[in-house]
Design a protein around this motif. Sequence first.
Motif, PDB file in Angstrom:
ATOM      1  N   SER A 149      -7.539   5.225 -10.525  1.00  0.00           N
ATOM      2  CA  SER A 149      -7.302   4.329  -9.396  1.00  0.00           C
ATOM      3  C   SER A 149      -7.737   4.970  -8.084  1.00  0.00           C
ATOM      4  CB  SER A 149      -5.818   3.970  -9.345  1.00  0.00           C
ATOM      5  OG  SER A 149      -5.561   3.014  -8.343  1.00  0.00           O
ATOM      6  N   GLY A 179      -2.635  -7.447  -5.986  1.00  0.00           N
ATOM      7  CA  GLY A 179      -1.612  -8.466  -6.170  1.00  0.00           C
ATOM      8  C   GLY A 179      -1.745  -9.690  -5.304  1.00  0.00           C
ATOM      9  N   ALA A 186       3.478  -7.356  -4.896  1.00  0.00           N
ATOM     10  CA  ALA A 186       3.154  -7.522  -6.308  1.00  0.00           C
ATOM     11  C   ALA A 186       2.212  -6.464  -6.853  1.00  0.00           C
ATOM     12  CB  ALA A 186       2.542  -8.904  -6.537  1.00  0.00           C
ATOM     13  N   CYS A 187       1.962  -5.413  -6.088  1.00  0.00           N
ATOM     14  CA  CYS A 187       1.022  -4.378  -6.513  1.00  0.00           C
ATOM     15  C   CYS A 187       1.663  -3.471  -7.558  1.00  0.00           C
ATOM     16  CB  CYS A 187       0.614  -3.556  -5.288  1.00  0.00           C
ATOM     17  SG  CYS A 187      -0.489  -2.188  -5.639  1.00  0.00           S
ATOM     18  N   THR A 188       0.922  -3.126  -8.609  1.00  0.00           N
ATOM     19  CA  THR A 188       1.447  -2.200  -9.613  1.00  0.00           C
ATOM     20  C   THR A 188       1.407  -0.772  -9.067  1.00  0.00           C
ATOM     21  OG1 THR A 188      -0.693  -1.739 -10.650  1.00  0.00           O
ATOM     22  CG2 THR A 188       0.513  -3.690 -11.423  1.00  0.00           C
ATOM     23  N   PRO A 189       2.279   0.125  -9.550  1.00  0.00           N
ATOM     24  CA  PRO A 189       2.255   1.516  -9.081  1.00  0.00           C
ATOM     25  C   PRO A 189       0.900   2.180  -9.262  1.00  0.00           C
ATOM     26  CG  PRO A 189       4.276   1.081 -10.277  1.00  0.00           C
ATOM     27  CD  PRO A 189       3.410  -0.132 -10.465  1.00  0.00           C
ATOM     28  N   THR A 190       0.193   1.861 -10.340  1.00  0.00           N
ATOM     29  CA  THR A 190      -1.124   2.462 -10.564  1.00  0.00           C
ATOM     30  C   THR A 190      -2.138   1.936  -9.561  1.00  0.00           C
ATOM     31  OG1 THR A 190      -0.690   2.755 -12.932  1.00  0.00           O
ATOM     32  CG2 THR A 190      -2.987   2.776 -12.230  1.00  0.00           C
ATOM     33  N   GLU A 219      -5.031 -11.580  -6.734  1.00  0.00           N
ATOM     34  CA  GLU A 219      -4.015 -11.438  -7.778  1.00  0.00           C
ATOM     35  C   GLU A 219      -4.670 -11.820  -9.108  1.00  0.00           C
ATOM     36  OE1 GLU A 219       0.540 -12.895  -8.882  1.00  0.00           O
ATOM     37  OE2 GLU A 219      -0.604 -13.945  -7.323  1.00  0.00           O
ATOM     38  N   ALA A 479       5.398   0.853  -3.542  1.00  0.00           N
ATOM     39  CA  ALA A 479       5.601   0.898  -4.993  1.00  0.00           C
ATOM     40  C   ALA A 479       6.776   1.811  -5.358  1.00  0.00           C
ATOM     41  CB  ALA A 479       4.319   1.365  -5.685  1.00  0.00           C
ATOM     42  N   ARG A 482      10.097   0.080  -4.681  1.00  0.00           N
ATOM     43  CA  ARG A 482      10.400  -0.894  -5.716  1.00  0.00           C
ATOM     44  C   ARG A 482      10.891  -0.202  -6.991  1.00  0.00           C
ATOM     45  NH1 ARG A 482       6.210  -3.581  -4.930  1.00  0.00           N
ATOM     46  NH2 ARG A 482       4.860  -2.695  -6.520  1.00  0.00           N
ATOM     47  N   ARG A 483      10.313   0.960  -7.289  1.00  0.00           N
ATOM     48  CA  ARG A 483      10.690   1.693  -8.510  1.00  0.00           C
ATOM     49  C   ARG A 483      12.052   2.372  -8.370  1.00  0.00           C
ATOM     50  NH1 ARG A 483      10.096   6.774 -10.892  1.00  0.00           N
ATOM     51  NH2 ARG A 483       9.226   7.744  -9.003  1.00  0.00           N
TER      52      ARG A 483
END
Length: 563
Positions: A149, A179, A186-190, A219, A479, A482-483
Amino acid sequence: KRVEILSAVQDAVPTLPDVDLGVMASLDTLGQIVDYLAQQNDSATGGGTSMPTETIELDEPPVTGSTSFGRHVLRVVEVPISEPVRPLSGIRGRRVHVVDGGSGIGDALVSALTDAGIDAHLADTASADRGSSVILLTGLRDVTDADESSAINRDAFAAAQQFSRGAAGGSFVVVSALGGRFGSDACTPTAAWSAGLTGLARTAAIEWSGTTIKSIDVERGSLSPDAIAVVITTELLSGGDEREIGLALDGRRYSVRTTPVDADPGATPIGADDVIVVSGGGRGVTATTIIELARASQATFVLLGRSELVDESPTHAAAPDDAALKRVVLDEAVAAGTTLTPNELSRTVGGILAGREIRATVAEIERVGGTATYVATDITDARSVADACVATRERFGSITGVVHGAGVLADKLIVDKTTDQFDLVFDTKVLGIRNLLAATADDDLRLLCLFSSVAAHSGNTGQADYAMANEVLNKVAVAERRRRGESCIVKSLGWGPWAGGMVTPSLKSHFEAMGVELIDLDDGAQMFVDEIASRHRDQVEVLLGGGVQPSAEAQRSAVAVGA
């Protein structure tokens, strides 16, 4: 640097007329500068020499007066398509190069654009003829880990360099997969590790006058390449020149805006039992903020930095400042029969002065009630960071907080910046936080605070790498929040320029002329403590200081330096 030199010239020759900083930024040789100053002088006295050929045309006059100073947060807002619908400038009537970048979307996008009457073709690189346009799809590449990434950022910067070397006019479009809201929710951690493309586009919009810049965030969900191509094509042909647009699966368009919100601080949540690891905390702005946090919390701080602390000799210790130290070191070299280059002399003296500043920081933290130690650490080396954290636990106990303040600058325009310069700036921020997160993965962190910059939000001349790196920090912080949830305070602080450090008196005047208010050191330190104590824990990405920079068009008129 040109602004500093010009300021010194004007101090020495006060009869010179005022000059346009935008024009000065475009002059490459001493001859051009002399010609320009002569022309300005002739204009002031009724003369008639011609203007230099290389000037920067502004789309609007520079912003004057004070910008909003304080605290701003980012909001995602829905942006309906304006009527009547308009295509992006530089798409119709020009050749459009679609760079797949490993995304697997390139063929589908070329087909969709061609069906819409656009002269589009697939290209291996972003090199473009003058007046052509480029759509860069590197940000849509599938990735499986943070390494892959993060590499998207380097590839996108290389593509921007290719474009800048040959193209003028047209448009440059970057497409990301964060996202549909630019990583705000809505973004993924990766995917967060690829978020620098927006910072790249923001800087390109300042540096490339006459080129239309656009960032599109998609998205993806389970959309097929053909479906993604249709979404992008629709935006290009109907979304006009709106610079940043996120496209959600439900068809809605989003953009990011800033709004002022007070910090509303409560009690400081960090106390005497906390152990905070701080990168870059031995010197400069970060040190100033940590001293204030020590005063408020009485916590323990482990300061990580690149400088190796060495004991000063009595002759060095007797020299009070840079000039005196240089004389002493140079005399020692002459006596020893050795020759020092100017760079070697500066490095030697700089190391001594850095040591003094670090020791002063540790002493001040202790004086205000905290505990502090300094550990020489290469923040870009995973083993070095891990070893420092192991030593911290052995001496002080569990690590409960991380503050990532390390950062360096190597300002050059996109077209001129070297790979080494990009890596130095980008890795200090991005690889630095990756290493810190990895080294503290088993610690129960109560605080994770990243020092970002307003450059990530607004772009800045010569600082594409810095803007990109700090935008990655912003989205990684989102991210991580959120985690980790409510158990950890997570903040990414987008500092404006400070009244100290790298901002010299001449640059201070320059910022003031742009309407950018500088952060007083004491005020900034209190902002930092207030932010950690803020009841708004859900507000992760925060702009502090001169939070809303002038427009890209106004910034083109200056050689600006970020936080």
